[in-house]
Design an enzyme around this catalytic site. Structure first.
Site, PDB file in Angstrom:
ATOM      1  N   GLY A  27      17.556 -25.748  -4.072  1.00  0.00           N
ATOM      2  CA  GLY A  27      16.162 -25.700  -4.492  1.00  0.00           C
ATOM      3  C   GLY A  27      15.224 -25.481  -3.327  1.00  0.00           C
ATOM      4  N   GLN A  28      15.723 -25.705  -2.117  1.00  0.00           N
ATOM      5  CA  GLN A  28      14.835 -25.534  -0.967  1.00  0.00           C
ATOM      6  C   GLN A  28      14.612 -24.059  -0.647  1.00  0.00           C
ATOM      7  OE1 GLN A  28      18.003 -25.482  -0.795  1.00  0.00           O
ATOM      8  NE2 GLN A  28      18.885 -25.791   1.223  1.00  0.00           N
ATOM      9  N   GLY A  48      11.413 -29.877   4.892  1.00  0.00           N
ATOM     10  CA  GLY A  48      11.842 -30.277   3.550  1.00  0.00           C
ATOM     11  C   GLY A  48      12.008 -31.767   3.387  1.00  0.00           C
ATOM     12  N   GLU A  49      12.221 -32.476   4.490  1.00  0.00           N
ATOM     13  CA  GLU A  49      12.358 -33.936   4.376  1.00  0.00           C
ATOM     14  C   GLU A  49      11.077 -34.648   4.761  1.00  0.00           C
ATOM     15  OE1 GLU A  49      16.426 -35.527   5.610  1.00  0.00           O
ATOM     16  OE2 GLU A  49      16.356 -33.602   6.667  1.00  0.00           O
ATOM     17  N   ALA A  95      20.013 -32.500   6.897  1.00  0.00           N
ATOM     18  CA  ALA A  95      19.154 -32.682   8.083  1.00  0.00           C
ATOM     19  C   ALA A  95      18.210 -31.514   8.318  1.00  0.00           C
ATOM     20  CB  ALA A  95      20.028 -32.905   9.327  1.00  0.00           C
ATOM     21  N   SER A  96      17.839 -30.822   7.247  1.00  0.00           N
ATOM     22  CA  SER A  96      16.913 -29.689   7.366  1.00  0.00           C
ATOM     23  C   SER A  96      17.396 -28.677   8.402  1.00  0.00           C
ATOM     24  CB  SER A  96      15.503 -30.160   7.771  1.00  0.00           C
ATOM     25  OG  SER A  96      15.070 -31.212   6.933  1.00  0.00           O
ATOM     26  N   ARG A  97      18.694 -28.544   8.508  1.00  0.00           N
ATOM     27  CA  ARG A  97      19.273 -27.762   9.608  1.00  0.00           C
ATOM     28  C   ARG A  97      19.448 -26.291   9.328  1.00  0.00           C
ATOM     29  NH1 ARG A  97      24.479 -26.634   8.786  1.00  0.00           N
ATOM     30  NH2 ARG A  97      25.250 -26.703  10.940  1.00  0.00           N
ATOM     31  N   LYS A  99      11.456 -24.232  12.801  1.00  0.00           N
ATOM     32  CA  LYS A  99      12.178 -25.503  12.748  1.00  0.00           C
ATOM     33  C   LYS A  99      12.604 -25.690  11.299  1.00  0.00           C
ATOM     34  CE  LYS A  99       9.082 -27.525  16.144  1.00  0.00           C
ATOM     35  NZ  LYS A  99       7.995 -28.458  16.433  1.00  0.00           N
ATOM     36  N   GLY A 100      13.323 -26.750  11.034  1.00  0.00           N
ATOM     37  CA  GLY A 100      13.646 -27.062   9.651  1.00  0.00           C
ATOM     38  C   GLY A 100      12.504 -27.812   9.016  1.00  0.00           C
TER      39      GLY A 100
END
Lengths: 285, 157, 761
Positions: free
Chosen positions: C467-468, C704-705, C507-509, C701-702
């Site tokens: 979903g991201q 979403g969190e 980890a939004s990686r 960068k990542g």
């Protein structure tokens, strides 16, 4: 769901009564299904026969108005009640209450009689119906009888619906004189929820009636005939004393939705608010 | 347990299937009619993921027994497209970025479809109310509400 | 052309399938001859199993098999990402409410469910450890058998502990010392898609379908448990219908794989929503924070004792605790820190990864404490944060990766957007909070990009799009580098037999790790195209220049497709590029390595509190994320909007309620409340800070969190501002707020700050 049952879709009342006679307590009545199907899924009920009321020719969905009362037949979905001009005009607090039952999807199927017959202590429509003095029409092979709602509701999931009986309609007498009413409730979130407490107030020129839900084994009503609550100029202390007496009759429990003390305190807070609103509505008409 | 036949119209097509009384409309759609667009989540009428239109009204198909819909008309998410063209509402969902994981979307779109059919010019509050029976864990609802309003606006122009 | 690539809010790839109902989630997959599995459990958390009688279940028509621990290999196969402590089926004991002791396999879901109800399981119920106090109590039973534990704490319920810190060993002097305990309860992911798994025997091996975020980790687990080579274990990972960390690690896939091999047929298990709640949750934290401040608001020291309640099996929870507690001091400069963290076992569902990975819990304590310090010292809550916030390039954890973003800028933007300096209406209040998380410290992502003969491309990347919008941004990267439109790119994910290795999606990686791999694969294609042009035209490398979509040679320029056409002529072909990004483990670092980047976010909100009922109305909610470069701005903002509302859930209404027997009382959507459309803030804004300072493609960068980190403390701060009550326990239900207000001594004036009061309820 894993439980097996049979299903019947009678077209005539006599057929329905035959099935009820044959199966007795092993039969469940199906209107909207929003309580029944959940009960089947979680194993709360395990009937051998489910009788669908929706295609019985003597029991069509609909709202009928006569001079003295409005009658809402059993298969009428809550959505139809909410959008009906006559209900909106005569019983606005019932519309308010019905609007809080579940979501749009639920209200498109759920029925008023179903909500009452399920007899949850937190049934949202009950306080409004009690305040308005509604009754339930029960029919059987033997005829029909009108039971006041406070006598129909006996306790959690218990009603006075007898063997071989079907709740065919809810009847509400029209009000006389100037009145105002208001339904409100407290929930854990603003979205769709079960009530932590619910209440309805109906105020006339002299008489004020309050009905409470989710704060005892069944919804109940109390009446003030002194005129103190109905009078916007009455002494606030006297009003508070009366309201405190009313809410003291509630017996809320602590459960997942709320603690006892909080419920008790909120009854008083909301009672004051709905009374204010009901009076304002009365005096505006 | 005996099976019964039930005949109903799904997405404009007449279908006849055999079901047990306990089969929900949701399970009949997903397993017997191969219409897996409608989703199963809470199975108790609280999340709206299973929303379909039954005789024009949005309902939770997990709470409808398949056998109840004999002679009725059902519309699912698969029925919104016509001849490969998305409905205005579906396109609005895409254009507004209202879709993330997508699992709530079929139910959400069907609920919105029903809302707009009843109320072609909803306010934001109307939309929030109309979709309050559909849970979403990804989107925070903002763009979903925006998509419904955009679709309503688009219908007017 | 650029409206279509990196930096553009391109329409979501896969959106069309989702809005038409065509998207096949794992629960939509139908295999021929599929059998249905149903789990059998007992109705308490901790039980000694005496006997299992499956006679009636077996006899039910449609039931093909029943299985309990006795039917599985001996010793019982165990798995887990850190410790291999989790049995495939409970054997002698159950350790959490919902842990299966048996399973039946039937022709239909319904007969499987009916059969499950016919098992007769005899058991002795045992006392259950369900709280931190119980886990610390030496008289309570051990959750795990010491025989299967390693390390010094094997005979306790302490799973692991960590000590981090720097600065003076003695507590330094400070003008104001605060000492408070903050708790964050058990909550569950409640993705709208319940867990569902399939497995089937396949060519001497096994194929598993699971909406798993880490297909290659799962592949490894299954291969080890079934003693198969990796090449014979195939994992199909359809896009999850929401995951949030709850679909990272193996749950019932091992059981299904064993059943598939045992029965020689495909098997399927779909968990109910209630069973899903019993399977995954967030780690609960109780943090006692002693903080010292100078009178001007400068942080002097932090001294934290953190007890985290993990479940009956470790899953990835120890990593949650260590990673989050390592950053207990947040994005602030503090000369001295002592952090002691403990992960405690309990007879509860295994705590696993959940968006934020411990950071929301830590931020709850830290940011609430910052507010408290501000109140005590008479300093503005924004000012105290700005004063202590690490500046870009500042090493806020001595010896470790410095601040890699302009965090004060993000904080200031949030403050501006919420109108921090403007007067607030009576009955209303504002709050502001920040949070920082270390992203991935190690890992490996490989990508293959296939440039087709006509210039279109296929990207093979095992990131999980839950979903991201991973599909979309990776397509955008490839489109950008190959000079084509996003609609000319196919993204293939989720099949370990086809797609190269990616360690995990967490980890939004993924933008940084997999995005870099895709970028590198495209770079590999460029290099190969250059070599092709040299050979085709007989030119030295300096005469050939490759840019996205174009090859320039002295006499002309060609598109990629034109070059391929000339170079490959009638026989055709394609150019395959391979790229990767790896982060190796650094044993000397407490977390195994510094993070590739920090994810920093700021939340601000304005609320109105009904003092009589305790109800909170969120008037405005702002989140600001420091993202380096938003490859798809709409998707980045959408993620923050979703995170904001998810945060409102755990802040205002979510908690798993257990009885004294360890049974979860609110299993399911009826009594586990998450926000609906009517619970949204009246106004919500999400902003992005883009300074191009990330390690990913184009300075990204990542994200979403971050939108989740500061929600609870910002809300609590706003409630304190509006109603004068400080609450240190979540969720802030109306009842809890009401209780705090009525316990509070009357306020003496509009500007008076509340006395420090006891946590309520």
């Amino acid at each position: 769901m894993s439980h097996s049952f049979q299903y019947a879709q009678p077209r005539q009342l006599s057929e329905a009564f035959d099935i009820l006679d044959a199966y007795g307590r092993d039969a469940s009545l199906l209107a909207g299904g929003t309580d029944l199907v959940v009960g089947l899924r979680n194993g709360r009920i395990a009937p051998r026969m489910i009788v669908d009321l929706k295609r019985i020719s003597g029991l069509a969905p609909g709202i009928a108005e006569t001079e003295g009362r409005i009658s809402i037949s059993a298969p009428t979905p809550l959505t139809d009640i909410i959008t009906d001009r006559r209900i909106q005009d005569h019983f606005p607090a019932l519309v308010e209450a019905a609007r809080t039952v579940g979501s749009v999807q639920i209200r498109n199927r759920a029925t008023l009689t179903g909500n009452i017959c399920n007899a949850s202590p937190a049934a949202d429509t009950a306080p409004a119906l009690l305040a308005y003095g509604a009754g339930v029409v029960l029919i059987s092979r033997r005829g029909s009888r009108l039971v006041p709602l406070e006598e129909f509701l006996l306790g959690p999931r218990r009603t006075s619906l007898g063997a071989g009986e079907i709740a065919a309609a809810v009847e509400i007498p029209k009000l006389s004189g100037r009145t105002g009413s208001r339904f409100d409730r407290l929930t854990r979130r603003r979205g769709v929820d079960l009530a932590t407490i619910s209440l309805c107030c109906l105020v006339g020129s002299q008489v004020t009636r309050f009905a409470y839900g989710a704060v005892g084994p069944k919804p109940f009503a109390v009446t003030d005939e002194s005129g103190v609550l109905a009078d916007r100029e009455s002494d606030p202390e006297a009003r508070m004393a009366l309201l405190s007496d009313f809410v003291a009759q509630a017996t809320p429990i602590s459960d997942l939705r709320g603690g006892r003390e909080y419920r008790q305190a909120m009854l008083l807070v909301l009672s004051q608010r709905v009374l204010r609103t009901a009076i304002a509505r009365r005096d505006r008409t | 347990m005996t099976e019964n036949f039930v005949t109903f119209t799904v997405n404009g097509e007449a279908r006849r299937i055999r079901v047990f009384p306990r089969t929900t409309l949701l399970d009949a759609l997903r397993w017997q009619l191969d219409l897996t667009g409608t989703k199963k989540c809470c199975a108790e009428g609280e999340c709206g993921a299973c929303t379909v239109l039954l005789d024009g009204r949005a309902v939770n198909s997990c709470l409808v027994l398949a056998i109840e819909v004999d002679q009725a008309t059902v519309l699912t998410i698969e029925g919104l497209e016509t001849a490969g063209r998305l409905s205005r509402l579906q396109d609005a969902f895409l254009a507004e970025g209202a879709i993330q994981c997508g699992f709530c979307i079929p139910g959400m779109v069907m609920a919105a479809h029903a809302l707009l059919a009843e109320m072609p010019r909803p306010t934001e509050a109307d939309v929030r109310e109309g979709l309050s029976g559909n849970l979403c864990r990804c989107a925070g609802y903002q763009r979903i509400v925006g998509a419904v309003l955009a679709a309503a606006d688009g219908a007017r122009s | 052309m650029n409206g279509d690539r990196v930096g553009a809010s391109v329409r979501r790839v896969g959106g069309h399938e989702r809005v038409t109902g065509q998207q096949k989630f794992v629960g939509d997959i139908r295999l021929d001859d599929m059998l249905h599995v149903k789990l059998v459990t007992v109705d308490c958390a901790h039980a000694r199993i005496l006997s299992i009688n499956s006679e009636h279940a077996r006899a039910l028509p449609g039931v093909r098999d029943v299985v309990s621990a006795a039917d599985l290999p001996n010793p019982m196969p165990r798995f887990g990402p850190i410790y291999q402590d989790r049995p495939v089926l409970a054997a002698a004991q159950t350790r959490f409410h919902g842990e299966p002791v048996a399973a039946d396999i039937a022709q239909t879901e319904q007969s499987g469910e009916e059969a499950a109800g016919l098992f007769k399981v005899r058991y002795d119920e045992l006392p259950a450890v369900t709280t931190i106090a119980a886990a610390l109590d030496p008289s309570m039973p051990l959750v795990q058998d010491p025989e299967f534990r390693t390390g010094p704490h094997a005979k306790t319920n302490l799973l692991s502990e960590w000590r981090f810190g720097w600065g003076e060993t003695e507590t330094p002097a400070a003008d104001q010392v605060l000492d408070n305990t903050y708790t964050f309860p058990m909550v569950t992911h409640f993705a709208i898609e319940p867990h569902c798994f399939l497995a089937a025997p396949d060519q001497g091996g096994v194929t598993v379908w699971s909406a798993v975020q880490h297909p290659f980790v799962l592949q490894q687990v299954i291969a080890r448990l079934l003693d198969l080579p990796l090449a014979k274990v195939r994992v199909h990972a359809p896009d999850p219908g929401g995951a949030f960390g709850g679909k990272q690690h193996a749950k019932y896939e091992p059981l299904l794989a064993l059943l598939a091999v045992r029965l020689g047929r495909p098997v399927r298990l779909e968990l109910t929503l209630g069973e899903t709640f019993q399977a995954v949750r967030r780690t609960a934290f109780e943090i006692r924070l002693r903080s010292g401040f100078a009178s001007d608001g400068t942080l002097c020291f932090q001294d934290a004792e953190c007890n985290a309640l993990v479940g009956a099996y470790a899953d990835i929870a120890p990593r949650v605790v260590s990673k989050a507690c390592y950053l207990m001091c947040g994005p602030y400069r503090v000369p001295s820190a002592r952090i002691h963290a403990r992960a405690l076992l309990s007879h509860t569902p295994p705590a696993t990864a959940f968006r934020g990975f411990g950071t929301p819990q830590v931020a709850w304590a830290l940011e609430s404490q910052m507010d408290e310090a501000a109140r005590r010292l008479g300093i503005d809550r924004l000012e105290i944060r700005l004063k202590n916030l690490a500046r870009p390039g500042e090493q806020f954890i001595p010896g470790d990766k410095p601040a890699d973003g302009n965090w004060p800028e993000a904080l200031r933007r949030a403050a501006e957007e919420i109108g921090w300096e403007t007067p607030v209406a009576p009955g209303r209040g504002r709050g502001i909070a920040v949070g920082v998380k270390a992203s991935a410290t190690t890992g490996a992502s490989y990508a293959i990009v296939r440039l087709h003969f006509d210039g279109s491309a296929t990207v093979l990347a095992a990131t999980s799009d839950m979903g991201q919008g991973a599909r979309t941004v990776l397509a955008q990267v490839a489109a950008q580098e190959l000079g084509i439109g996003v609609d000319q790119v196919r993204i293939v994910m989720g099949d370990t037999a086809i797609v190269p290795f990616d360690l995990q999606t967490s980890a939004s990686r993924s933008v940084v790790f997999m995005g870099t791999a895709v970028l590198a694969a495209c770079g590999d294609i460029h290099a190969k195209l250059q070599a092709m042009a040299c050979e085709a035209f007989g030119l030295p490398p300096e005469s050939v220049k490759v840019t996205p979509g174009m090859v320039r040679v002295p006499s002309r320029k060609l598109t990629f497709a034109e070059l391929l056409s000339e170079a490959f002529a009638g026989v055709r072909g394609e150019v395959i590029g391979v790229g990767s990004r790896r982060g190796e483990r650094i044993a000397s670092h407490p977390l195994g390595g510094p993070p590739a980047f920090y994810e920093f976010s700021c939340t601000a909100c304005e609320v109105e509190v009904d003092r009589e009922t305790g109800e909170v109305l969120i008037v405005k909610h702002v989140s600001v994320a420091d993202v380096g470069k938003a490859l798809n701005p709409a998707q980045a903002r959408s993620q923050d909007e979703g995170a904001a509302v998810m945060g409102l859930g755990h802040s205002l209404m979510e908690h798993l309620i257990l009885d004294e027997r360890g049974r979860i009382l609110n299993l399911g959507a009826l009594d586990y409340r998450v926000p609906t459309t009517k619970d949204m803030p009246l106004e919500m804004r999400s902003l992005l800070v883009e300074n191009g300072d990330g390690p990913g493609p184009y300075g990204s960068k990542g994200a979403g969190e971050g939108g989740l980190f500061g929600v609870a403390p910002a809300l609590a701060g706003a409630v304190a501002d509006a109603a004068g009550v400080v609450i240190r326990e979540l969720p802030l239900t109306p009842e809890r707020i009401w209780d705090a207000i009525r316990s509070e001594p009357p306020r003496t004036g509009p500007g008076s700050s509340p006395e420090s009061c006891e946590p309520s309820l």
